[in-house]
Design an enzyme around this catalytic site. Sequence first.
Site, PDB file in Angstrom:
ATOM      1  N   GLN A  43      20.904 -20.680  43.308  1.00 45.37           N
ATOM      2  CA  GLN A  43      19.805 -20.279  42.446  1.00 45.37           C
ATOM      3  C   GLN A  43      19.954 -20.754  41.014  1.00 45.37           C
ATOM      4  O   GLN A  43      18.973 -21.126  40.374  1.00 45.37           O
ATOM      5  CB  GLN A  43      19.658 -18.747  42.457  1.00 45.37           C
ATOM      6  N   CYS A  44      21.196 -20.742  40.496  1.00 42.80           N
ATOM      7  CA  CYS A  44      21.337 -21.105  39.090  1.00 42.80           C
ATOM      8  C   CYS A  44      21.038 -22.582  38.882  1.00 42.80           C
ATOM      9  O   CYS A  44      20.568 -22.989  37.824  1.00 42.80           O
ATOM     10  CB  CYS A  44      22.728 -20.761  38.565  1.00 42.80           C
ATOM     11  N   THR A  45      21.293 -23.378  39.905  1.00 45.85           N
ATOM     12  CA  THR A  45      20.950 -24.797  39.797  1.00 45.85           C
ATOM     13  C   THR A  45      19.436 -24.956  39.745  1.00 45.85           C
ATOM     14  O   THR A  45      18.907 -25.718  38.946  1.00 45.85           O
ATOM     15  CB  THR A  45      21.500 -25.576  41.000  1.00 45.85           C
TER      16      THR A  45
ATOM     17  N   ASN B 244      18.221 -23.077  36.258  1.00 43.59           N
ATOM     18  CA  ASN B 244      18.673 -23.504  34.941  1.00 43.59           C
ATOM     19  C   ASN B 244      19.180 -24.934  34.854  1.00 43.59           C
ATOM     20  O   ASN B 244      19.049 -25.561  33.816  1.00 43.59           O
ATOM     21  CB  ASN B 244      19.814 -22.597  34.455  1.00 43.59           C
ATOM     22  N   ASN B 245      19.811 -25.425  35.907  1.00 43.12           N
ATOM     23  CA  ASN B 245      20.479 -26.722  35.795  1.00 43.12           C
ATOM     24  C   ASN B 245      20.006 -27.715  36.843  1.00 43.12           C
ATOM     25  O   ASN B 245      20.800 -28.193  37.637  1.00 43.12           O
ATOM     26  CB  ASN B 245      22.002 -26.548  35.951  1.00 43.12           C
TER      27      ASN B 245
END
Lengths: 286, 582
Positions: free
Chosen positions: A53-55, A58-59
């Site tokens: 999820q963070c990819t 955000n990234n």
Amino acid sequence: YDENNQVVPTSIIPLIDGGTEGFKGNARVIMHGYTSCIECTLDLFPPQVNFPQCTIANNPRLPEHCVEWVTSILWPKEKPFGPDVNIDGDSIEHIQWIVEHATKRANEHNITGINFRFTQGVVKRVIPAVASTNAVIASICATEVFKLATSSVLLMNNYTMFNDIEGIYMLTYPPEKREDCPICSNVPVRVQINETAKFQELVDQLIEKYQLIAPLICTQIDGKSKTLYMTSTKQMLELTKPHLRMTLQELGLANGIELLVGDPARASSMRVIISLTSSMETITAK
Amino acid sequence: MSNISGPDTKQIQYDRQLRLWGDHGQKALEAGRVCLIGANALSTEILKALVLPGLGSFTIIDHQLVTLEDCGSNFFVHPSMIDQPRARVTCELLKQLNPDVHGTYVDKPSIDDLLKQNTFDFAQFNVVITANLPLNTLVTLSTHLWSLKIPLLVARAYGFIGTIRLQVVEHYIIEAHPDDTIPDLRLDRPLKSFVNHCNSVDFNSLTREQHLHMPSLIILYKTLQQWQKQTNRIDIPHTRKERDEFKQILEQLSHHSVYDVSDSNKSLENFDEAKRVIPSRLVNTTIPSAINNLFQDRSCLELSNQSHMFWFIINAMKLFTQNEGQGLLPVRGEVPDMITNTSSYVKLVEIYQEQAKKDCETIHNYLIDLLKQHNRFSTMSSNEAATLHELVHTYCKNATFLNVMRTASIKNEDDSLKKLIEQIPLESSSDESESEVSWYIGLRLCDAFYEKFNRYPGEFPLYIGLRLCDAFYEKFNRYPGEFPLSTNDETNSDQRQLEIDFNDLKQIGRQLLNSDRQQSSIRENILQELCRYGASELHSISAFIGGCCAQEAIKLITHQYTPVDNVLVYNGIRQSANVFKL
């Protein structure tokens, strides 16, 4: 299986299964009880590719991340085609909308590579395919059926992998049968449960672990068969519902007792042996 | 290719295969022309898998009429079509599969007469495929195609056995698409821009945020730099001890003053990734031996006005490696995903892509020079010249896997077979299980030929057996075991006939391969099984060979993926496929 725990040959219905992906394919001949089955080798299947999820949030680095962002974050937020309209991978308008917004996000991050075909591939999780590989795997399956019908030649033993990316490669080998396979072996499954637990807990555990739909559970206590849980008729449901609130002890289920569990999701009944643990054990096990 | 606008009908129809060979591959396929000799079950299966993906055009050559037997083995053929030319019937039905494909047929004269008259232009085709063609005709055809330099695929379905044999003078593999590749990151021969970028990173003055998102590639390079300083080396760690030293340094770098107090449980994903990918990042970047062979190849050294563009580009690449490349191939330009923030990743991608672009440009310039030197540039169409840059780009991206494939001509096959058989030892008892003998054969072949056979070689004797069947056909004008079906009373005579055939087959075997040691290699049970088949055509076996053969043809037409090199033997009994080179 018969009383001596031997497979009854006439009860076997051979299963021939094949699949392809691009230039790779496989096929297998399953005789439950003799050869390994799909469940036996289930853990050989590779896990699905999912992006963290963070990819996504955000990234993002790859064009796939941008597309996933649109499908999993932006679409639910904006609902561009209506409040209850989900993404339809075959709809050109839907895909175009996704392409537009994924490209925007990609441009913000200097990522390239988004176009219609790519996007649709990610959204629909498209698997590439060619006529030739399908013909090959289909022919292998057909040949095996032909052999079964004519008894002219030995069957394949029992799993084949095919790949024609570099030259043509084929490997046929028999994967090992799992001794305690819940589907094709007759070995009972062991379930651990706290001795003070209610029957409801046991039922929930079985349903979750084996993906059951509406289990029918019975057992033998003091030589007499007892139906512990049954939902197929309203009558039986009423009769057995109170069991759920009772503890295992109250139901007479001692340590090591064997239950027989049937379910519409499974072709044959499962033997389940209960192992009672004391409270201390269960906590440390966690 | 469209960006946002939806796909056109062709792109929708061919979507699944476009993802495998791209628009340019599809274009090559749609310009492809294939000739198929023989209109039987096998040939229709081959053509089916070529017509469906959108082959440009095909021509079927077969002078025979549909018989009841054909209806039993070929699902494209119906009893209502008996006594019509096989070629016409199958051509019409195949065209129905895909109206975009252009198909023609030749039903007279026979292929034998066609070859004798020598008026048929085989040079118009990209590939010629034969399906169960008798040996004599095949040899004449293959010799003709060899001189024309047209690739030939010989397909055969015989009972439960199938074979494919490729004959090609020179085939270029441009986009090999190997299954597993090591990324071209060159930590041992780092790009100047990469080194500069890494040098701008000071591990000691990183913020926590920066440390958390440091790309594993930079981490590894920093570690390498330190290791090299420590050990006074300029290469990469090789031994176990050296790798352990490397990992220790990596471990040290993962500690940061900001962390250790509150984040003792934190797992540093990027450092874990760095550790995990060490085997594929700490590798020596070299030119693969296959490429060096290309550079030394006669066709490369003797470049002329007539040379194929492939050799021109190979020459250009060679010049590059000798100069700007400093002994290495052009940079591939692809960077695998890694755990980091967007800007760090994008920066890395930019560095490698920039270099790849530069290298490609250099090679393109070398190419133009070479073409001008050999008077090829001025004679090129403007279209060709315009696409040169894209072509060079494709070659550069796939530089590591470029290759050329050459096979022997079918005319000389008997000699090659005899040579291979000579390697089989004398003492192989008939009781030995097939796999034992085969393993022995395989080992002997490896010794004698310096090739990487390493396959389960049980099928090799089958190929010889089939050749004997061909010899039987020459003598008796039918295949062993192939005689008209008899009624129940005559089954005894069938058995006897089968035995007679079997003995005749063995005789031929002894005559053809006259040395004693060669005899034992022809397993009797294989000959017996082949007799049992009586040259029957099982449709599902034809389907297997058909699918494989069609894909081989597509590989030859698109120059993508690696064709089989060069004989495939398929055993439908054990479901095994073995490839060896003749």
